[in-house]
Write an enzyme that holds these catalytic residues in place. Sequence first.
Site, PDB file in Angstrom:
ATOM      1  N   CYS A   2       0.829  -1.222   0.000  1.00 53.87           N
ATOM      2  CA  CYS A   2       0.000   0.000   0.000  1.00 53.87           C
ATOM      3  C   CYS A   2       0.859   1.266   0.000  1.00 53.87           C
ATOM      4  O   CYS A   2       1.973   1.265   0.508  1.00 53.87           O
ATOM      5  CB  CYS A   2      -0.871   0.024   1.236  1.00 53.87           C
ATOM      6  SG  CYS A   2      -1.883  -1.439   1.429  1.00 53.87           S
ATOM      7  N   ARG A  27       5.042   0.287  -6.146  1.00 52.27           N
ATOM      8  CA  ARG A  27       5.012  -0.551  -4.943  1.00 52.27           C
ATOM      9  C   ARG A  27       4.080  -1.749  -5.100  1.00 52.27           C
ATOM     10  O   ARG A  27       4.151  -2.691  -4.323  1.00 52.27           O
ATOM     11  CB  ARG A  27       4.547   0.286  -3.744  1.00 52.27           C
ATOM     12  CG  ARG A  27       5.516   1.381  -3.372  1.00 52.27           C
ATOM     13  CD  ARG A  27       4.878   2.378  -2.444  1.00 52.27           C
ATOM     14  NE  ARG A  27       4.629   1.838  -1.120  1.00 52.27           N
ATOM     15  CZ  ARG A  27       5.401   2.063  -0.070  1.00 52.27           C
ATOM     16  NH1 ARG A  27       6.473   2.794  -0.191  1.00 52.27           N
ATOM     17  NH2 ARG A  27       5.095   1.560   1.105  1.00 52.27           N
ATOM     18  N   TRP A  75      -2.968  -2.660  -1.545  1.00 53.55           N
ATOM     19  CA  TRP A  75      -2.535  -4.004  -1.927  1.00 53.55           C
ATOM     20  C   TRP A  75      -3.230  -4.930  -0.946  1.00 53.55           C
ATOM     21  O   TRP A  75      -2.927  -4.926   0.246  1.00 53.55           O
ATOM     22  CB  TRP A  75      -1.020  -4.105  -1.805  1.00 53.55           C
ATOM     23  CG  TRP A  75      -0.401  -5.342  -2.359  1.00 53.55           C
ATOM     24  CD1 TRP A  75      -0.060  -5.591  -3.659  1.00 53.55           C
ATOM     25  CD2 TRP A  75      -0.011  -6.505  -1.627  1.00 53.55           C
ATOM     26  NE1 TRP A  75       0.508  -6.829  -3.768  1.00 53.55           N
ATOM     27  CE2 TRP A  75       0.544  -7.424  -2.548  1.00 53.55           C
ATOM     28  CE3 TRP A  75      -0.084  -6.875  -0.277  1.00 53.55           C
ATOM     29  CZ2 TRP A  75       1.026  -8.669  -2.165  1.00 53.55           C
ATOM     30  CZ3 TRP A  75       0.393  -8.115   0.097  1.00 53.55           C
ATOM     31  CH2 TRP A  75       0.945  -9.001  -0.845  1.00 53.55           C
ATOM     32  N   ASN A 101      -1.689   1.930   6.039  1.00 51.91           N
ATOM     33  CA  ASN A 101      -0.777   0.871   5.572  1.00 51.91           C
ATOM     34  C   ASN A 101      -0.445   0.009   6.782  1.00 51.91           C
ATOM     35  O   ASN A 101      -0.187   0.549   7.856  1.00 51.91           O
ATOM     36  CB  ASN A 101       0.548   1.455   5.069  1.00 51.91           C
ATOM     37  CG  ASN A 101       0.417   2.092   3.723  1.00 51.91           C
ATOM     38  OD1 ASN A 101      -0.667   2.155   3.157  1.00 51.91           O
ATOM     39  ND2 ASN A 101       1.533   2.598   3.205  1.00 51.91           N
ATOM     40  N   GLY A 102      -0.397  -1.298   6.591  1.00 59.36           N
ATOM     41  CA  GLY A 102      -0.042  -2.179   7.698  1.00 59.36           C
ATOM     42  C   GLY A 102      -1.148  -3.170   7.969  1.00 59.36           C
ATOM     43  O   GLY A 102      -2.039  -3.373   7.141  1.00 59.36           O
ATOM     44  N   GLU A 488      19.183 -16.102  -8.674  1.00 58.26           N
ATOM     45  CA  GLU A 488      18.702 -14.748  -8.958  1.00 58.26           C
ATOM     46  C   GLU A 488      18.145 -14.662 -10.379  1.00 58.26           C
ATOM     47  O   GLU A 488      17.104 -14.033 -10.619  1.00 58.26           O
ATOM     48  CB  GLU A 488      19.847 -13.749  -8.716  1.00 58.26           C
ATOM     49  CG  GLU A 488      19.546 -12.294  -9.022  1.00 58.26           C
ATOM     50  CD  GLU A 488      18.393 -11.693  -8.243  1.00 58.26           C
ATOM     51  OE1 GLU A 488      17.861 -12.323  -7.331  1.00 58.26           O
ATOM     52  OE2 GLU A 488      17.985 -10.580  -8.603  1.00 58.26           O
ATOM     53  N   LYS A 492      14.280 -13.675 -11.338  1.00 55.88           N
ATOM     54  CA  LYS A 492      13.922 -12.583 -12.269  1.00 55.88           C
ATOM     55  C   LYS A 492      12.934 -13.089 -13.306  1.00 55.88           C
ATOM     56  O   LYS A 492      11.949 -12.435 -13.610  1.00 55.88           O
ATOM     57  CB  LYS A 492      15.161 -12.031 -13.004  1.00 55.88           C
ATOM     58  CG  LYS A 492      16.164 -11.247 -12.210  1.00 55.88           C
ATOM     59  CD  LYS A 492      15.676  -9.932 -11.675  1.00 55.88           C
ATOM     60  CE  LYS A 492      14.956 -10.057 -10.376  1.00 55.88           C
ATOM     61  NZ  LYS A 492      15.633  -9.853  -9.138  1.00 55.88           N
ATOM     62  N   GLU A 495       9.351 -13.910 -11.764  1.00 54.13           N
ATOM     63  CA  GLU A 495       8.518 -12.830 -11.246  1.00 54.13           C
ATOM     64  C   GLU A 495       7.975 -11.901 -12.333  1.00 54.13           C
ATOM     65  O   GLU A 495       6.906 -11.335 -12.154  1.00 54.13           O
ATOM     66  CB  GLU A 495       9.191 -12.055 -10.113  1.00 54.13           C
ATOM     67  CG  GLU A 495      10.394 -11.234 -10.458  1.00 54.13           C
ATOM     68  CD  GLU A 495      11.004 -10.560  -9.224  1.00 54.13           C
ATOM     69  OE1 GLU A 495      10.298 -10.289  -8.253  1.00 54.13           O
ATOM     70  OE2 GLU A 495      12.219 -10.300  -9.257  1.00 54.13           O
ATOM     71  N   HIS A 511      20.695 -35.103  -9.015  1.00 56.41           N
ATOM     72  CA  HIS A 511      20.007 -35.702  -7.870  1.00 56.41           C
ATOM     73  C   HIS A 511      18.501 -35.433  -7.925  1.00 56.41           C
ATOM     74  O   HIS A 511      17.839 -35.463  -6.897  1.00 56.41           O
ATOM     75  CB  HIS A 511      20.613 -35.180  -6.565  1.00 56.41           C
ATOM     76  CG  HIS A 511      22.062 -35.520  -6.439  1.00 56.41           C
ATOM     77  ND1 HIS A 511      22.504 -36.794  -6.135  1.00 56.41           N
ATOM     78  CD2 HIS A 511      23.187 -34.771  -6.629  1.00 56.41           C
ATOM     79  CE1 HIS A 511      23.827 -36.801  -6.113  1.00 56.41           C
ATOM     80  NE2 HIS A 511      24.268 -35.588  -6.424  1.00 56.41           N
ATOM     81  N   LYS A 610       6.603  -3.981  -4.332  1.00 57.95           N
ATOM     82  CA  LYS A 610       8.023  -3.621  -4.301  1.00 57.95           C
ATOM     83  C   LYS A 610       8.596  -3.779  -2.903  1.00 57.95           C
ATOM     84  O   LYS A 610       9.652  -4.349  -2.727  1.00 57.95           O
ATOM     85  CB  LYS A 610       8.199  -2.179  -4.798  1.00 57.95           C
ATOM     86  CG  LYS A 610       9.637  -1.698  -4.810  1.00 57.95           C
ATOM     87  CD  LYS A 610      10.487  -2.480  -5.800  1.00 57.95           C
ATOM     88  CE  LYS A 610      11.937  -2.077  -5.767  1.00 57.95           C
ATOM     89  NZ  LYS A 610      12.784  -3.089  -6.417  1.00 57.95           N
TER      90      LYS A 610
HETATM   91  O1  M6R Z   1      13.492  -4.449   0.010  1.00 59.71           O
HETATM   92  P1  M6R Z   1      14.080  -5.806   0.225  1.00 59.71           P
HETATM   93  O2  M6R Z   1      15.408  -5.973  -0.376  1.00 59.71           O
HETATM   94  O3  M6R Z   1      14.083  -6.202   1.679  1.00 59.71           O
HETATM   95  O4  M6R Z   1      13.090  -6.797  -0.525  1.00 59.71           O
HETATM   96  C1  M6R Z   1      13.262  -8.187  -0.482  1.00 59.71           C
HETATM   97  C2  M6R Z   1      12.434  -8.874  -1.537  1.00 59.71           C
HETATM   98  O5  M6R Z   1      11.078  -8.592  -1.357  1.00 59.71           O
HETATM   99  C3  M6R Z   1      12.845  -8.453  -2.950  1.00 59.71           C
HETATM  100  O6  M6R Z   1      14.200  -8.657  -3.182  1.00 59.71           O
HETATM  101  C4  M6R Z   1      12.030  -9.250  -3.999  1.00 59.71           C
HETATM  102  O7  M6R Z   1      12.392 -10.592  -3.952  1.00 59.71           O
HETATM  103  C5  M6R Z   1      12.240  -8.660  -5.397  1.00 59.71           C
HETATM  104  N1  M6R Z   1      10.984  -8.551  -6.072  1.00 59.71           N
HETATM  105  C6  M6R Z   1      13.101  -9.495  -6.278  1.00 59.71           C
HETATM  106  O8  M6R Z   1      13.237  -8.972  -7.540  1.00 59.71           O
END
Ligand code: M6R
Length: 615
Positions: A2, A27, A75, A101-102, A488, A492, A495, A511, A610
């Site tokens: 949010c 976000r 959100w 928010n929260g 990583e 990418k 997501e 394995h 985000k």
């Molecule tokens: O703000 P942060 O680095 O703590 O966020 C951690 C994860 O939410 C963040 O890295 C998320 O996995 C990304 N969308 C990856 O691209």
Amino acid sequence: MCGIVGYIGQKKAYPILIKGLKRLEYRGYDSAGVALISDNNELNVYKAKGKVSDLQAHCQDKDVSGSAGIAHTRWATHGEPSSTNAHPHYSASGRLALIHNGIIENYATLKEKLIERGIEFRSVTDSEVLVQLIDYVQQSNSLSLLEAVQVALRQVIGAYAIAILDRDHPDTIICARQSSPLVVGLGADGDFFLASDASPIAEYTDKVVYLNDGDIAVMQLGKELQVVNLDNVEQHPKVKQIDVTLGQLEKGGYPYFMLKEIFEQPKCLRDCTRGRINVDHDRITLSAVIDYRDRLISARRIIIVACGTSWHAGLIGKMLIESLCRIPVEVEYASEFRYREPVIYPDDVVIAISQSGETADTLAAIEQARSAGAFVFGVCNAIGASIPRQTTTGVYIHVGPEIGVASTKAFTGQVTVLSMLALAIANEKRTIPGDVYKDMVAELTRIPDKMEQALKTNEQIERLAPIFTYAKNSLYLGRGYNYPVALEGALKLKEISYIHAEGYPAAEMKHGPIALIDSEMPVFVIATRDKLYEKVISNIQEVRARGGRVIALVTEGDEQIRKLADHVIELPDTMECFQPLIASIPLQLLAYHIAVCKGKDVDRPRNLAKSVTVE
Ligand code: M6R
């Protein structure tokens, strides 16, 4: 997650609020809303499911006058995305509007009590309980709004950043924070801005106050900002300067923030190392290491806590610190660490890594480490966020605001900071020879140029991308420092393109995952020249023998793998430990171009936020 925006001053509030909501779109959200006190002193609340543009369309024939307002992107956590569940929520009396928010953990109990007293709820959110409670408390005790907020919030358990608009006091907005960030901007004309991060404020003022947990801020026209706590004790937060420029918040000619941020990486790394690596390129100076030298070099163990991409950076940090500093390192998902009663010793150093500095699980892990007496060190990007404020010391990565939901430049910034940290500690501990230290520092300064070279693969990758849009599954393989790169790269791809991708240590493939390989399965192998190179070649052979399609990232000039792989992407050579800084670039580009080919909204992938400020 949010987003919150607020404005009170002499200007028209609506355009400022809408622009602010657009700045917060990155976000992640599913509905949006705005509340304004009109020129006729009416409280108008408008909400829409979908994008901010849907809210604008909804408001087209509405009264959006007024110079005081609050706005929100939601959100969904409690209750489906809908205009009823969207914020602002307004009280049964129609007098107060509130954004939140929260998560309010005891909302069900509070709601039940209010319903017993005859209050009717419209939504199924936890947030609505706040506005109904504040209004009820105020009316039944004849309190001022500030007093009612203080009384009500004492009954609340959970996390909140809230802002409240009162139809009967159009010159005031009250906001409060507990475990969810809130920034107040101080305008030149005595006007006030409010937001969940500095991005909606940056174009109006560079003077901000970051609220602390327990703070309640009263923004009243013609008066100075007043900050008190729940017990009405005056607080004296510092006015800080935002270091965000408008250019950093715009796409700058790129179609997506993600692509802009991928291409920014050489500059980001120069910014990250500036002032930390001396001009002769042979020494690293990190003030946190100077100030806390003894604590760091005497660490019995280091525990790294993080989530998502930051956790992947942590895995690279582990390899760097163990090999250079000879300190054992554990890397933990913050969300697991916080709940499994971990053993934490007072002479442990806990490193929390986070781009946003607001990830709820990472913050909780920090709290746990602190209460066990550990020394907590932060690696963060967002200046003034909660994590740098709750850690004893740390290092900012200084890569500028990251807007794309898929983290790119933050990852390479984090790995760079961890590299500098490991080298600085190793030098203090004398666990590596002086000439090796100097060579490594010098190579680190060459990385931005090598990244520029790696970015030249963009056109090749753009041509390759359409081949993989058909894929339902994919495998990313790497060994040693390239194993976290594989993880990583897979994250990418999944997501932003919604293709299932798994990252695996290349030797571990036999394995289990090897059973998945067939001619439909793209297998991306990070096979740069390092001490495990020959072993990775054997792993490539294993994939080929089962008909898998191999796309290999190789060191420039590699002819051996060219003969084996379906496609090769050549990268500049560097030291093995810095290879992740180079090899992650083509994988970021690959995920980006595949997602674009599939017509996905790269910067706003479905269901993702985000910064994950709820657990
Ligand atoms: O703000 P942060 O680095 O703590 O966020 C951690 C994860 O939410 C963040 O890295 C998320 O996995 C990304 N969308 C990856 O691209």
